[in-house]
Design a protein around this motif. Structure first.
Motif, PDB file in Angstrom:
ATOM      1  N   ALA A 218       8.164  31.797  -4.804  1.00  0.00           N
ATOM      2  CA  ALA A 218       8.797  33.050  -4.405  1.00  0.00           C
ATOM      3  C   ALA A 218      10.216  32.791  -3.902  1.00  0.00           C
ATOM      4  O   ALA A 218      11.144  33.563  -4.188  1.00  0.00           O
ATOM      5  N   GLN A 219      10.413  31.713  -3.153  1.00  0.00           N
ATOM      6  CA  GLN A 219      11.737  31.386  -2.646  1.00  0.00           C
ATOM      7  C   GLN A 219      12.680  30.992  -3.776  1.00  0.00           C
ATOM      8  O   GLN A 219      13.834  31.428  -3.813  1.00  0.00           O
ATOM      9  N   MET A 220      12.177  30.186  -4.713  1.00  0.00           N
ATOM     10  CA  MET A 220      13.010  29.795  -5.839  1.00  0.00           C
ATOM     11  C   MET A 220      13.365  30.993  -6.706  1.00  0.00           C
ATOM     12  O   MET A 220      14.496  31.113  -7.195  1.00  0.00           O
ATOM     13  N   LEU A 221      12.423  31.889  -6.881  1.00  0.00           N
ATOM     14  CA  LEU A 221      12.679  33.094  -7.667  1.00  0.00           C
ATOM     15  C   LEU A 221      13.715  33.976  -6.987  1.00  0.00           C
ATOM     16  O   LEU A 221      14.579  34.567  -7.648  1.00  0.00           O
ATOM     17  N   ASP A 222      13.655  34.058  -5.662  1.00  0.00           N
ATOM     18  CA  ASP A 222      14.643  34.827  -4.910  1.00  0.00           C
ATOM     19  C   ASP A 222      16.041  34.252  -5.099  1.00  0.00           C
ATOM     20  O   ASP A 222      17.008  34.990  -5.305  1.00  0.00           O
ATOM     21  N   LEU A 223      16.166  32.933  -5.056  1.00  0.00           N
ATOM     22  CA  LEU A 223      17.467  32.284  -5.196  1.00  0.00           C
ATOM     23  C   LEU A 223      18.056  32.465  -6.593  1.00  0.00           C
ATOM     24  O   LEU A 223      19.281  32.553  -6.747  1.00  0.00           O
ATOM     25  N   LEU A 224      17.197  32.535  -7.600  1.00  0.00           N
ATOM     26  CA  LEU A 224      17.678  32.650  -8.976  1.00  0.00           C
ATOM     27  C   LEU A 224      17.864  34.095  -9.418  1.00  0.00           C
ATOM     28  O   LEU A 224      18.800  34.413 -10.157  1.00  0.00           O
ATOM     29  N   TRP A 244      11.119  22.149   0.942  1.00  0.00           N
ATOM     30  CA  TRP A 244      10.148  21.828  -0.098  1.00  0.00           C
ATOM     31  C   TRP A 244      10.687  20.738  -1.019  1.00  0.00           C
ATOM     32  O   TRP A 244       9.945  19.838  -1.434  1.00  0.00           O
ATOM     33  N   THR A 245      11.978  20.789  -1.349  1.00  0.00           N
ATOM     34  CA  THR A 245      12.588  19.783  -2.213  1.00  0.00           C
ATOM     35  C   THR A 245      12.517  18.402  -1.579  1.00  0.00           C
ATOM     36  O   THR A 245      12.219  17.408  -2.252  1.00  0.00           O
ATOM     37  N   ALA A 246      12.796  18.345  -0.275  1.00  0.00           N
ATOM     38  CA  ALA A 246      12.721  17.059   0.429  1.00  0.00           C
ATOM     39  C   ALA A 246      11.307  16.485   0.372  1.00  0.00           C
ATOM     40  O   ALA A 246      11.114  15.287   0.105  1.00  0.00           O
ATOM     41  N   SER A 248       8.911  17.138  -1.872  1.00  0.00           N
ATOM     42  CA  SER A 248       8.549  16.751  -3.238  1.00  0.00           C
ATOM     43  C   SER A 248       9.250  15.465  -3.656  1.00  0.00           C
ATOM     44  O   SER A 248       8.666  14.629  -4.369  1.00  0.00           O
ATOM     45  N   LEU A 249      10.496  15.282  -3.213  1.00  0.00           N
ATOM     46  CA  LEU A 249      11.208  14.043  -3.534  1.00  0.00           C
ATOM     47  C   LEU A 249      10.563  12.841  -2.858  1.00  0.00           C
ATOM     48  O   LEU A 249      10.398  11.786  -3.473  1.00  0.00           O
ATOM     49  N   ILE A 250      10.183  13.002  -1.600  1.00  0.00           N
ATOM     50  CA  ILE A 250       9.540  11.899  -0.877  1.00  0.00           C
ATOM     51  C   ILE A 250       8.208  11.536  -1.529  1.00  0.00           C
ATOM     52  O   ILE A 250       7.904  10.363  -1.781  1.00  0.00           O
ATOM     53  N   GLY A 251       7.388  12.560  -1.831  1.00  0.00           N
ATOM     54  CA  GLY A 251       6.093  12.302  -2.451  1.00  0.00           C
ATOM     55  C   GLY A 251       6.216  11.650  -3.819  1.00  0.00           C
ATOM     56  O   GLY A 251       5.485  10.695  -4.131  1.00  0.00           O
TER      57      GLY A 251
END
Length: 267
Positions: A218-224, A244-246, A248-251
């Motif tokens: 939902a957040q990504m959709l809002d930004l786009l 969330w990006t941080a 996912s990158l760490i994982g």
């Protein structure tokens, strides 16, 4: 020491960079995937545009009437929602099968596994390019005027690609080892489609249920979507998606460093 053996002894960073820099390979493989999918078809990839256009054209007036919303306001919202959600869901589905679908390449010789994640991303970018053009006539018909803030789409799209690559490594490794996870992710994406403002307007959501807008899709959709509709995305969406990006990158980095050499044995 053989070249294959020395390649397998590379560091995780060298392995990732080797796959990332070979744009000539993964772009070519992605393009061949599209060509083979529409082989002997007269319209080729244009079927992507036509099928998506038929879906948007059919659902727009219907859902506008169901929600009691003016069509000129709802139609662009729905069009961008369906286009971007198709991009998200296709990215996630391909991430689960990034290595499984490339088993022939990985079994025959050494290839950096990040190369096949970029291959799936490139394939989805080609498909997305055929679909996003549908928004141009919708925006013209609805009379949408965009300003300088529409440029915020570019950093938002860059964040989407970073997340797609991180999830590609993360889900690709997990789903190659545990094949049932693919079915779990597919079911989860189907549920998230209805919990994300793809087909409905966020302002129609009761205040007590606003928490569902904190899901990363939902957040990504809002930004786009919001900048392309002449608005400015909620600042909380930027904070949320960066967090969330941080994660996912760490994982993805941790799993990639530990398990990248085992992929070929799991296939």
């Amino acid at each position: 020491m053989s070249q294959v053996h020395s390649n397998l002894q590379r560091s995780a960073w060298s392995d990732w960079w080797e796959g990332t820099r070979r744009t000539d390979i993964w772009w070519t493989l992605a393009w061949f995937d599209i060509v083979l999918r529409y082989r002997r078809s007269m319209l080729g990839p244009l079927w992507l545009t036509l099928s998506m256009g038929a879906m948007i054209g059919g659902m727009g007036p219907l859902y506008s009437s169901l929600f009691g919303t003016e069509l000129s306001k709802f139609f662009p919202h729905l069009a961008l929602g369906i286009i971007f959600w198709g991009f998200f869901s296709s990215m996630v589905a391909d991430a689960c099968n990034a290595f499984v679908s490339s088993a022939n390449y990985l079994k025959q010789g050494y290839f950096p596994i990040s190369l096949f994640v970029w291959r799936s991303i490139a394939r989805n970018l080609i498909q997305f390019a055929h679909q996003i053009v549908l928004y141009v006539p919708v925006a013209i018909w609805a009379g949408i005027s965009v300003g300088w803030h529409a440029l915020l789409v570019f950093p938002a799209f860059a964040i989407a690609i970073i997340n797609a690559h991180a999830l590609g490594l993360l889900l690709g490794l997990i789903c190659t080892r545990y094949r049932d996870v693919t079915q779990i992710v597919t079911s989860l994406m189907q549920m998230l489609m209805f919990l994300t403002p793809v087909l409905w307007l966020p302002e129609n959501l009761p205040s007590r249920a606003k928490y569902i807008l904190w899901n990363p899709f939902a957040q990504m959709l809002d930004l786009l979507r919001t900048p392309l509709m002449g608005g400015i995305a909620n600042p909380y969406s930027w904070f949320g998606i960066l967090g969330w990006t941080a994660l996912s990158l760490i994982g993805s980095c941790l799993l990639f460093k530990k398990y990248r050499r085992r992929v070929v044995y799991w296939l």
